[in-house]
Design an enzyme around this catalytic site. Sequence first.
Site, mmCIF file in Angstrom:
data_model
loop_
_atom_site.group_PDB
_atom_site.id
_atom_site.type_symbol
_atom_site.label_atom_id
_atom_site.label_comp_id
_atom_site.label_asym_id
_atom_site.label_seq_id
_atom_site.Cartn_x
_atom_site.Cartn_y
_atom_site.Cartn_z
ATOM 1 N N GLU A 1 14.473 -6.434 -24.382
ATOM 2 C CA GLU A 1 15.559 -6.996 -25.137
ATOM 3 C C GLU A 1 15.508 -6.462 -26.545
ATOM 4 O O GLU A 1 14.125 -6.498 -26.981
ATOM 5 C CB GLU A 1 15.012 -8.663 -25.353
ATOM 6 C CG GLU A 1 15.924 -9.337 -26.188
ATOM 7 C CD GLU A 1 15.191 -11.042 -26.466
ATOM 8 O OE1 GLU A 1 16.027 -11.663 -27.284
ATOM 9 O OE2 GLU A 1 14.314 -11.198 -25.865
ATOM 10 N N ARG B 1 0.115 -8.061 -17.188
ATOM 11 C CA ARG B 1 -0.081 -7.580 -18.601
ATOM 12 C C ARG B 1 -1.320 -6.705 -18.857
ATOM 13 O O ARG B 1 -2.389 -7.224 -18.289
ATOM 14 C CB ARG B 1 0.005 -8.587 -19.854
ATOM 15 C CG ARG B 1 1.442 -8.993 -20.087
ATOM 16 C CD ARG B 1 1.306 -9.956 -21.141
ATOM 17 N NE ARG B 1 2.779 -10.333 -21.360
ATOM 18 C CZ ARG B 1 3.604 -10.117 -22.235
ATOM 19 N NH1 ARG B 1 3.341 -8.528 -22.607
ATOM 20 N NH2 ARG B 1 4.565 -10.459 -22.677
ATOM 21 N N LYS C 1 5.874 -9.524 -29.842
ATOM 22 C CA LYS C 1 6.792 -8.930 -30.914
ATOM 23 C C LYS C 1 7.113 -9.942 -32.099
ATOM 24 O O LYS C 1 7.043 -9.538 -33.092
ATOM 25 C CB LYS C 1 8.193 -8.984 -30.342
ATOM 26 C CG LYS C 1 8.454 -7.694 -29.220
ATOM 27 C CD LYS C 1 9.925 -7.611 -28.611
ATOM 28 C CE LYS C 1 10.161 -6.728 -27.691
ATOM 29 N NZ LYS C 1 11.501 -6.827 -27.038
#
Length: 697
Positions: free
Chosen positions: A35, A262, A272
């Site tokens: 994104e 992760r 982020k």
Amino acid sequence: MASEEKSLNFIEQIIEEDIKNGLSQQKLRFRFPPEPNGYLHIGHASSIALNFGLGIDYQAPVNLRFDDTNPAKEEQEFVDAIKRDVQWLGYQWEHECYASDYFQQLYDWAVEFIKKGKAYVDSQTSEEMAQQKGTPSTPGVDSPYRNRSVEENLDLFERMKNGEFPEGTHILRAKIDMKSTNMLMRDPIMYRILHKHHHRTGDAWKIYPMYDWAHGESDYLEQISHSFCTLEFLPHRELYDWFLDQIYDNKSIRPKQREFARRNLSHTVVSKRKLLKLVEDKHVNGWDDPRMSTVSGLRRRGYTPASIRNFAHTIGIAKRDNLIDVSVLEFCIREDLNKTAPRVMAVLDPVKLVITNYPEGKEEWLDAENNQEDENAGFRKVPFSRELYIEREDFLEEATGKFFRLTLGKEVRLKNAYIIKGESVVKDANGNITEIHVTYDTDSLSGSGTEASQRKVSGTLHWVSIAHAIEAEVRLYDRLFTDESPDTHKGKDFLEFVNPNSLQVVTGYLEPSLKDAKNEDKFQFQRLGYFTVDKDSTDKKLVFNRTVSLKDTWEEKGKKEENIINNSLKEINKYFKVATQEERNAVEKAIGNELTNVANFSLLQNTLKKNINNNKSSLLFSNYLLKYSALKASDVETEVLHKLYSMSLKSESPYVRLEVIKNLKNDEANRLEFSSQLDELKISEKNEEVLNLLSEN
């Protein structure tokens, strides 16, 4: 796959099983779908390496697709940065795609959903929606708008698209199951109204698809065979498949979503939102600050694409989330730069060294090897003269036998040059050394082949000629956070762990061969570490960033703190063996002084948890942790803290009971919880010192 035999990770096993079950290898297609709402970080680098690595192994195309469905947070700047980072890492995509490419198709499908009774326009407030959606343990209830007619839904949805309504007044929801055990299946949102300018479609759309609706359908439109994402999307897989069920025509490839863990990196953050917070609050100087975990930051710091790819390969793919120590990443860059970085000399904390028997005005240009790891790297010339700079820490006026650098009366070698002997020092009015005077052995030139040149001495020092040295700004970067996992501690703001010493700026003195160094050129400053030229450099002033030191100083620090904990645990046993209160006070003071030197918050947390047991030494030590270390009662999980308090109050040792009462006295938030136990103790307590303290509460 490539013909080379290798062990397959579970992702590769999934692909191999699909091929075995009839999926043509020619139909394989992967994607990396960021994104564009921020810069890529080291976690994305692992995902990039996975998806593009699969493309290389299977000779399959890989798309770069931007999931640009939220114009409120997305910018062209981030699109450009992502493309730049992926290419810098050494990968090239087949097609550059955008979810916004599919806005019309997604809208048309949504209209079909409405016509088939699979979607409806909901006009509840967000608060009302949250209430009717239920909880994980209680089913939701239907929205009062769930049974709107198809005609009304179509009319409202088109008017939403045309921008007739304010944001938040209506949404489009899929009609699935409000009683599903998976909360994501309880009529999820497909579209919301956003009157925001989109970086690609401008103001053409007033409604935007949600990620869960757009993502799987974008995979389908691009004919992605395998959609790999991180574990937090595991609950989303059911919804991913449900949306595909509604449009799949069985003549096309149906994407398969699978999840991997992760790999979080210690002493940093990869969210982020938190990276943005660091930027906005000026803890760092932008997204590409060399302390950031972003790919841009790592690049600017001096990391290489090969080191990051090797890091991703080293940590591999797993099914469980894990915290990877940043030392693994640092090892990868040391290993890469050790092979490729030219060796040069630089002094960062200079003290003047005068060779008193070297002729004034004389200079020599000596041969210096560029990289002993690369036989083709060759040699360069470095100037030598009477007055040099050496590192201040490389000299002690009086030294122990374990000090192998320069001191008075002893010999060391100057790298690529001569053997020198310390003779005397010059000091200023405050007693600080301003000059070191030495003599040199004229026959000891390194590499000359003389008997003197082959003489063994205790140490070798790097240096620069003062007359020829280049001044440069040197930025000494360190880990951005003092704690290994700064954003995982309940009740603590991750910003509390920002390392105040993560950047120190000094003036360095460099050998003149570096005068033409360019942005991102990399060097090993001998005996100091690896450094890269920063983009802030100009023709008049070089700026260098420390990429990584030659040794892992944090490992040494970590071992030291672990040793403090272990030694304190041993020392506390003495507390119960000594005879007098004076001796006990001395033991406590020594332990308390040591615990104040432990900065690793995670180590303190874990140590506390491990030592809550019926052993009186362990309980006393745990109470000392709360009393003397950086760990406070408010930092500890309530269940853990209450267990410590309860067990300590019941301890057979009056010294343990005494310490826990002191801690409770300073813990107003939890004192009331133990008021009844304290009252009972007042009745049964035999120790006079404990009774006196109880009477004060």
